[in-house]
Design an enzyme around this catalytic site. Structure first.
Site, PDB file in Angstrom:
ATOM      1  N   CYS A   8       0.877  -1.156   0.000  1.00  0.00           N
ATOM      2  CA  CYS A   8       0.000   0.000   0.000  1.00  0.00           C
ATOM      3  C   CYS A   8       0.921   1.214   0.000  1.00  0.00           C
ATOM      4  O   CYS A   8       2.141   1.070   0.073  1.00  0.00           O
ATOM      5  CB  CYS A   8      -0.889  -0.020   1.237  1.00  0.00           C
ATOM      6  SG  CYS A   8      -2.447   0.825   0.966  1.00  0.00           S
ATOM      7  N   CYS A  84      -4.127  -0.998  -2.430  1.00  0.00           N
ATOM      8  CA  CYS A  84      -4.645   0.357  -2.654  1.00  0.00           C
ATOM      9  C   CYS A  84      -4.339   0.771  -4.085  1.00  0.00           C
ATOM     10  O   CYS A  84      -3.358   0.329  -4.678  1.00  0.00           O
ATOM     11  CB  CYS A  84      -4.093   1.351  -1.646  1.00  0.00           C
ATOM     12  SG  CYS A  84      -2.365   1.747  -1.785  1.00  0.00           S
ATOM     13  N   CYS A  92       6.732  -0.260  -9.307  1.00  0.00           N
ATOM     14  CA  CYS A  92       7.287  -1.024  -8.191  1.00  0.00           C
ATOM     15  C   CYS A  92       8.751  -1.361  -8.457  1.00  0.00           C
ATOM     16  O   CYS A  92       9.182  -1.416  -9.604  1.00  0.00           O
ATOM     17  CB  CYS A  92       6.522  -2.336  -8.017  1.00  0.00           C
ATOM     18  SG  CYS A  92       4.830  -2.125  -7.470  1.00  0.00           S
TER      19      CYS A  92
END
Length: 160
Positions: A8, A84, A92
């Site tokens: 998140c 989320c 990422c």
């Protein structure tokens, strides 16, 4: 044992709840971790209260950066679930071992305004949604499914 990383943005609420639930429900099969792209530095007290009340003790719970899980000393991560929308949209890190990724977005209980009871209800609802998805994940024959079939099933779970 397979390892799951819940992501998140702040790593203070949803990802913490998911980590606590999977570590309890997946004992022996799965180990859970959580992290954030921009950690708040503290776990939301409503998340800790709910985990404790639910018997899902999460010792050493802390808000941490996802960078801790991208380096060579990190545990091998087999699955990465974003919980989320903002973390799902971010770029990422490259996770060692190419874990299977899926998005399981849940509304942010920490964003709820109102009384403490309103906030507690929002956290409980988030845990209900996450635990339902995690239970579906635990029911999958992970060891028997091909990577692409497993990815499809995980995406379907996120759409529920």
């Amino acid at each position: 044992m397979k390892n799951v990383l819940f992501l998140c943005t702040g790593n203070s609420a949803r990802s913490i709840l998911a980590e606590g639930y999977l570590n309890h429900a997946g004992r022996g099969r799965f180990g859970a971790y959580s992290a954030g792209s921009h950690p708040t530095g503290k776990v939301n007290p409503f998340a800790l209260e709910l985990l404790e009340r639910s018997g899902l003790r999460l010792s050493g719970a802390r808000s941490k950066s996802w960078d801790e899980f991208a380096g060579p000393a990190a545990p091998q991560i087999d699955f990465v679930f974003t919980v989320c929308n903002s973390a799902a949209a971010e770029v990422c890190p490259i996770w060692p071992g190419r874990p299977i990724r899926a998005h399981w977005g849940v509304p942010d209980p920490a964003a709820v305004q109102g009384s403490d009871e309103d906030k507690r209800r929002a956290f409980k609802q988030a845990l209900i949604e996450l635990s339902r998805r995690i239970d579906l994940f635990l029911a999958l024959p992970v060891e028997k499914l091909e990577r692409l079939a497993l990815k499809k099933k995980l995406d379907e779970i996120g759409g529920r």
